[in-house]
Each structure stands twice: as structure tokens, then as C-alpha cells.
Design an enzyme around this catalytic site. Sequence first.
Site, PDB file in Angstrom:
ATOM      1  N   CYS A   9      -4.018   3.667  21.255  1.00 46.25           N
ATOM      2  CA  CYS A   9      -2.651   4.195  21.203  1.00 46.25           C
ATOM      3  C   CYS A   9      -2.686   5.722  21.157  1.00 46.25           C
ATOM      4  O   CYS A   9      -3.287   6.307  20.254  1.00 46.25           O
ATOM      5  CB  CYS A   9      -1.925   3.651  19.979  1.00 46.25           C
ATOM      6  N   VAL A  10      -2.050   6.350  22.116  1.00 49.81           N
ATOM      7  CA  VAL A  10      -2.092   7.806  22.229  1.00 49.81           C
ATOM      8  C   VAL A  10      -1.467   8.491  21.018  1.00 49.81           C
ATOM      9  O   VAL A  10      -2.003   9.486  20.525  1.00 49.81           O
ATOM     10  CB  VAL A  10      -1.448   8.289  23.554  1.00 49.81           C
TER      11      VAL A  10
END
Length: 125
Positions: free
Chosen positions: A75-76
Site C-alpha cells: 500500500c503506497v
Amino acid sequence: MTLLLVTSSPHSHAGKLAVEYAAKQLHLGNPISVFFYGDGAYTANRLIWQTADVPSVAKQWQVLANDHGIALPVCVSTALARGVCDAQNAARHGLTGDNLLPPFSLVGLSELAMMIDDASSVVQF
């Protein structure tokens, strides 16, 4: 297919169990997908160093990815909040340098939603 949702630090017992579980499932021929979220994002930091007597969870994930062709999406948002960054996001946010360990990749949460939709079960570590 089983989705492994890794939310624990690679230094925790659960973080180590995640890669062991993945290796066992792949050895048995069971398909898996993986998503790193929250503290699991620390796994993708290429600057984490381990002493020779401590196995590197990140390196174990790299081997699984290379040997079995599985993607390692992170997840960025949670990665950036934990100081894990790729070159593209470093440029976008004015950060000096990047530290994302290949073959991990930074992705949006929509990727997780699609993976959950495709999974027959989800196991969180």
C-alpha cells in the site's frame, strides 16, 4: 486462491510466520496472492540490514517472488507514512532518494480490493 494480508512488521513473530506460511502453501502447490499493509510495508525497505544469524524476511519474500512469480504489492499510503518510497513517489513528493526493495511495488488500495474480490480466503498476519 488465498490472499495473505501482511500487516505485521517483518521483525515480529507474525511477520516471520507470514513468509513461512506463504512458502508452505507454494510448496504444496496452493496458489496465493500477497498484499503488504500497515507495518507490513516495512518489509519492502531495502535499507533494513540483518545480522548474519537473523534470517531476512524481506529476502525470503524476494526468493518466493522470483521462484514462484508472485507479485509483492505494498500500500503506497502506508509505505510512504513509514518512510518506504519508490523513485516515482520520491520525485512526486520532493523526497531525497528511494528505498523500495525490488520486486516489491507500491500500489493503491484499489489493488487490495480487487485481490479480496478474487480470493477464496484471506489470512492476515
